[in-house]
Scaffold this motif. Structure first.
Motif, PDB file in Angstrom:
ATOM      1  N   UNK A  94       0.832  -1.200   0.000  1.00 48.69           N
ATOM      2  CA  UNK A  94       0.000   0.000   0.000  1.00 48.69           C
ATOM      3  C   UNK A  94       0.868   1.252   0.000  1.00 48.69           C
ATOM      4  N   UNK A  95       1.915   1.260   0.826  1.00 46.45           N
ATOM      5  CA  UNK A  95       2.814   2.412   0.886  1.00 46.45           C
ATOM      6  C   UNK A  95       3.496   2.641  -0.460  1.00 46.45           C
ATOM      7  N   UNK A  96       3.889   1.557  -1.115  1.00 49.49           N
ATOM      8  CA  UNK A  96       4.519   1.675  -2.426  1.00 49.49           C
ATOM      9  C   UNK A  96       3.551   2.258  -3.445  1.00 49.49           C
ATOM     10  N   UNK A  97       2.336   1.712  -3.511  1.00 46.81           N
ATOM     11  CA  UNK A  97       1.352   2.184  -4.483  1.00 46.81           C
ATOM     12  C   UNK A  97       0.970   3.635  -4.209  1.00 46.81           C
ATOM     13  N   UNK A  98       0.897   4.000  -2.933  1.00 44.69           N
ATOM     14  CA  UNK A  98       0.553   5.365  -2.581  1.00 44.69           C
ATOM     15  C   UNK A  98       1.620   6.347  -3.071  1.00 44.69           C
ATOM     16  N   UNK A  99       2.853   5.888  -3.097  1.00 43.43           N
ATOM     17  CA  UNK A  99       3.942   6.752  -3.532  1.00 43.43           C
ATOM     18  C   UNK A  99       4.173   6.759  -5.026  1.00 43.43           C
ATOM     19  N   UNK A 100       3.421   5.941  -5.758  1.00 38.26           N
ATOM     20  CA  UNK A 100       3.592   5.848  -7.204  1.00 38.26           C
ATOM     21  C   UNK A 100       2.679   6.868  -7.879  1.00 38.26           C
ATOM     22  N   UNK A 101       3.112   8.123  -7.895  1.00 36.26           N
ATOM     23  CA  UNK A 101       2.263   9.198  -8.422  1.00 36.26           C
ATOM     24  C   UNK A 101       2.179   9.162  -9.939  1.00 36.26           C
ATOM     25  N   UNK A 102       3.310   8.964 -10.599  1.00 38.51           N
ATOM     26  CA  UNK A 102       3.331   8.928 -12.064  1.00 38.51           C
ATOM     27  C   UNK A 102       4.396   7.939 -12.504  1.00 38.51           C
ATOM     28  N   UNK A 103       4.089   7.162 -13.530  1.00 42.25           N
ATOM     29  CA  UNK A 103       5.030   6.143 -14.003  1.00 42.25           C
ATOM     30  C   UNK A 103       4.728   5.803 -15.450  1.00 42.25           C
ATOM     31  N   UNK A 104       5.728   5.249 -16.119  1.00 48.95           N
ATOM     32  CA  UNK A 104       5.541   4.787 -17.485  1.00 48.95           C
ATOM     33  C   UNK A 104       6.426   3.568 -17.711  1.00 48.95           C
ATOM     34  N   UNK A 105       6.074   2.782 -18.710  1.00 42.21           N
ATOM     35  CA  UNK A 105       6.856   1.593 -19.018  1.00 42.21           C
ATOM     36  C   UNK A 105       6.177   0.793 -20.112  1.00 42.21           C
ATOM     37  N   UNK A 106       6.476  -0.477 -20.152  1.00 42.05           N
ATOM     38  CA  UNK A 106       5.868  -1.372 -21.125  1.00 42.05           C
ATOM     39  C   UNK A 106       5.205  -2.532 -20.394  1.00 42.05           C
ATOM     40  N   UNK A 107       4.344  -3.252 -21.113  1.00 36.02           N
ATOM     41  CA  UNK A 107       3.677  -4.400 -20.516  1.00 36.02           C
ATOM     42  C   UNK A 107       3.579  -5.529 -21.530  1.00 36.02           C
TER      43      UNK A 107
END
Length: 215
Positions: A45-58
């Motif tokens: 939860x703490x990690x996801x809360x700190x993930x404000x903006x991100x980019x990558x591939x899937x």
């Protein structure tokens, strides 16, 4: 495209990070988690809360083993974009209220509320896994762990498994199980935090215009 198919595609991407009927499994509530499991949930939860903006591939693998790839952009709260590589032609966009699925080859667009998709779990302003979500299991493996959850209100029947690496702590993907026990797996590749993203990435196409009958 009918509503059920649209929701199914949105659950699978999730790269959003789309909702489909899934089997509701009887399971313990969050309160039943062992302390060691609860500690992992708190870290996630703490990690996801700190993930404000991100980019990558899937990379997405469906129940038949078919793989598709693409690029993703996430910006909390509420915004995401998944652009599948050719020849798919599929683009999923969330603007914070609506998730739109556009097939650029077929020139079709369908829309569902963000709250009706698993994207809402990732993109909420405040990440909560103790409200409206039932954590059914915390699983450990060699280099990380996963959290299995379902909608505690049973408004969106289904099951999602979020996977995390240990070192460094990072979201590495998720798996969606549908009502026929079919699994769609999404692996995140080189997901990187960024300072901000262009707002144009998250503009939802307008709904298709109704056909006008000729006199």
């Amino acid at each position: 495209m009918n509503r059920d198919l649209s929701r199914r595609a949105l659950l699978a991407a999730g790269a959003a990070l789309a909702t489909l009927p899934t089997s509701a499994l009887a399971a313990p509530t969050k309160a039943a988690l062992a302390p060691v499991d609860q500690a992992l949930v708190d870290q996630a939860v703490a990690y996801l809360q700190g993930l404000s903006a991100a980019q990558g591939r899937f990379r997405q693998t469906d129940s038949r083993g078919t793989q598709t790839t693409g690029r993703l952009w996430l910006q909390r709260p509420g915004r995401a974009r998944f652009a599948y590589d050719p020849p798919s032609g599929l683009v999923l966009v969330s603007d914070g209220r609506v998730v739109a699925q556009t097939n650029t080859r077929l020139k079709t667009t369908s829309r569902v509320p963000l709250a009706a998709t698993p994207l809402a779990l990732f993109l909420a302003k405040d990440i909560r896994l103790d409200r409206g979500v039932v954590i059914t299991e915390v699983r450990r493996f060699g280099d990380g762990f996963s959290i299995v959850a379902r909608d505690g209100r049973k408004q969106t029947p289904g099951q999602i498994e979020l996977r995390f690496s240990d070192s460094p702590l990072a979201l590495t993907g998720w798996t969606i199980i549908d009502n026929q026990s079919r699994a769609t797996r999404v692996e995140l590749i080189d997901l990187q935090r960024v300072g901000s993203l262009d707002g144009k990435l998250f503009v939802v196409p307008p709904p298709p215009k109704a056909a006008t009958a000729r006199p």
